[in-house]
Design an enzyme around this catalytic site. Sequence first.
Site, PDB file in Angstrom:
ATOM      1  N   ASP A 289     -81.106 -35.538  28.273  1.00 27.26           N
ATOM      2  CA  ASP A 289     -81.797 -34.935  27.145  1.00 27.26           C
ATOM      3  C   ASP A 289     -81.137 -33.619  26.737  1.00 27.26           C
ATOM      4  OD1 ASP A 289     -84.084 -34.860  25.339  1.00 27.26           O
ATOM      5  OD2 ASP A 289     -84.831 -33.220  26.567  1.00 27.26           O
ATOM      6  N   GLU A 336     -77.907 -37.312  24.633  1.00 25.15           N
ATOM      7  CA  GLU A 336     -78.854 -37.098  23.526  1.00 25.15           C
ATOM      8  C   GLU A 336     -78.303 -35.945  22.686  1.00 25.15           C
ATOM      9  OE1 GLU A 336     -80.977 -35.251  21.195  1.00 25.15           O
ATOM     10  OE2 GLU A 336     -81.982 -34.448  22.969  1.00 25.15           O
ATOM     11  N   ASP A 389     -89.880 -39.238  20.271  1.00 28.78           N
ATOM     12  CA  ASP A 389     -90.233 -38.041  19.496  1.00 28.78           C
ATOM     13  C   ASP A 389     -90.384 -38.325  18.003  1.00 28.78           C
ATOM     14  OD1 ASP A 389     -90.431 -36.198  21.551  1.00 28.78           O
ATOM     15  OD2 ASP A 389     -88.301 -35.688  21.499  1.00 28.78           O
TER      16      ASP A 389
END
Length: 495
Positions: A289, A336, A389
């Site tokens: 992430d 990401e 998200d």
Amino acid sequence: MRESGILLPIFALPSKYGIGCFSKEAYDFVDQLKAAGQSKWQILPLGPTGYGDSPYQSFSTFAGNPYYIDLKTLRKDGLLTKSECKAQNFGKQKDRIDYEALCFGRSKVLRKAFHRFKKNDEYEEFLKKNEEWLTEYCLYMAIKDRQGGKSWIEWPKEYRDRDPKALEEAKKELKEEMDFYRFQQFEFDCQWRKLHAYANKQGVQIIGDIPIYVAFDSADTWANPELFQFDEENLPIAVAGCPPDAFSATGQLWGNPLYDWEYHKKTDYEWWAKRIAYSFKLYDKVRIDHFRGFDEYYTIPYGDETAVNGCWKPGPGIAFFRAIEKQLGKLDIIAEDLGYLTDTVLQLLKDTGFPGMKVIQFAFDSREAANYLPHTYIPNCVVYTGTHDNDTTRGWFHNVDKGCRDFAREYLRKPALDEDTLSWDFIAMAMGSVADLCIIPIQDFLCLDEKARINIPSTLGNNWVWRLKKGQITEELTKEIRRMTKLYGRIPGEG
């Protein structure tokens, strides 16, 4: 090889015990993935969660979430009875998680199971293999319970500052509570390994997720304050977030402590190497992430209420990834890399060789600076219609402005987009792209609206609560997913 998979958090599986877990429903989902021609199952972080219930704010980067322990398995092992499970309130809604009910109900039944559990060789071997993080985590949780759930920074000074004598006394006084947490981690490990092995046997690999940052209120920060940018009182000097942009005028204030990258460099990134190595014991492929944070990280003065006063500082860069590769070998990582990307971030991604992420929804959003249109992709990337998200694709279409919708219609060459098939139009774009890997959230295959959204970033409440209802994934749906997957050449071995 062109492949595809489905994004579905463990907690979003259907369950009679309040939250998805390593239960029959999880094994059934693996079977559905196989039947649908999918070779990947992407999940969210598996760590134990606290206030806010976010899997990206965990009490430990190594521990597993006890919510995921399957109670039926404990019943089969003679540790619980059916009536004991039924007696607890785990929440009333089938498509929504009630974390408050779950917290109290789970703790009660797991304690019953713990008191009946007999230690064995497998348990002792687990303790031995995981000693490096397990004792600290169990001690942290036991003291936290004694302190009424307070963050460690609010504990008495002898605990907060880790006075050796006080900690040794706490280990003796809290031995049973620590053993309760050891038991939970053992059960989590046993059940997860069995599910993971079953998925692999069915030709399905698990894609896990490493949050770049850890929670301030965690065993990681309490046990290893030297890893972070803390002052003499062990308070953060600055915290993580994102700057103001078109989506938020005040930016995003995550509040996570920032790493002392100079210290990590001196240790040859030892803690990070252990963290990543542990992740690859849990998963087959790992998404890291906020990849940008390794190039530059956004630092916000501790105590600020918004991210407005933050600034960018240099991260560890390619030296970090070279050190990790030297210690662990070539790893199957997804970066990401969403959001605004500088030339240096793009160069770092190129240097690592990791595939980046493409999100179809972003392609039609005028607020996005990057180009996510499918015709611009390279094979070495992973394409999504949306992520955890994002809104669902149907919800996104409801809520974006007319210009975004018109652009999507023009790009698809469809004067009108039918809400009932819109998600499948986006899925077709993703599946048909040159991206080596395509991941679709299950909500888009089901054409669900914004009520099925997983998370709205920078908000508290009503996040991480959506879950599937039993029977929602039908045989007809799996056949249709397989048909489309085969059409775009994403079933391994079938061309």
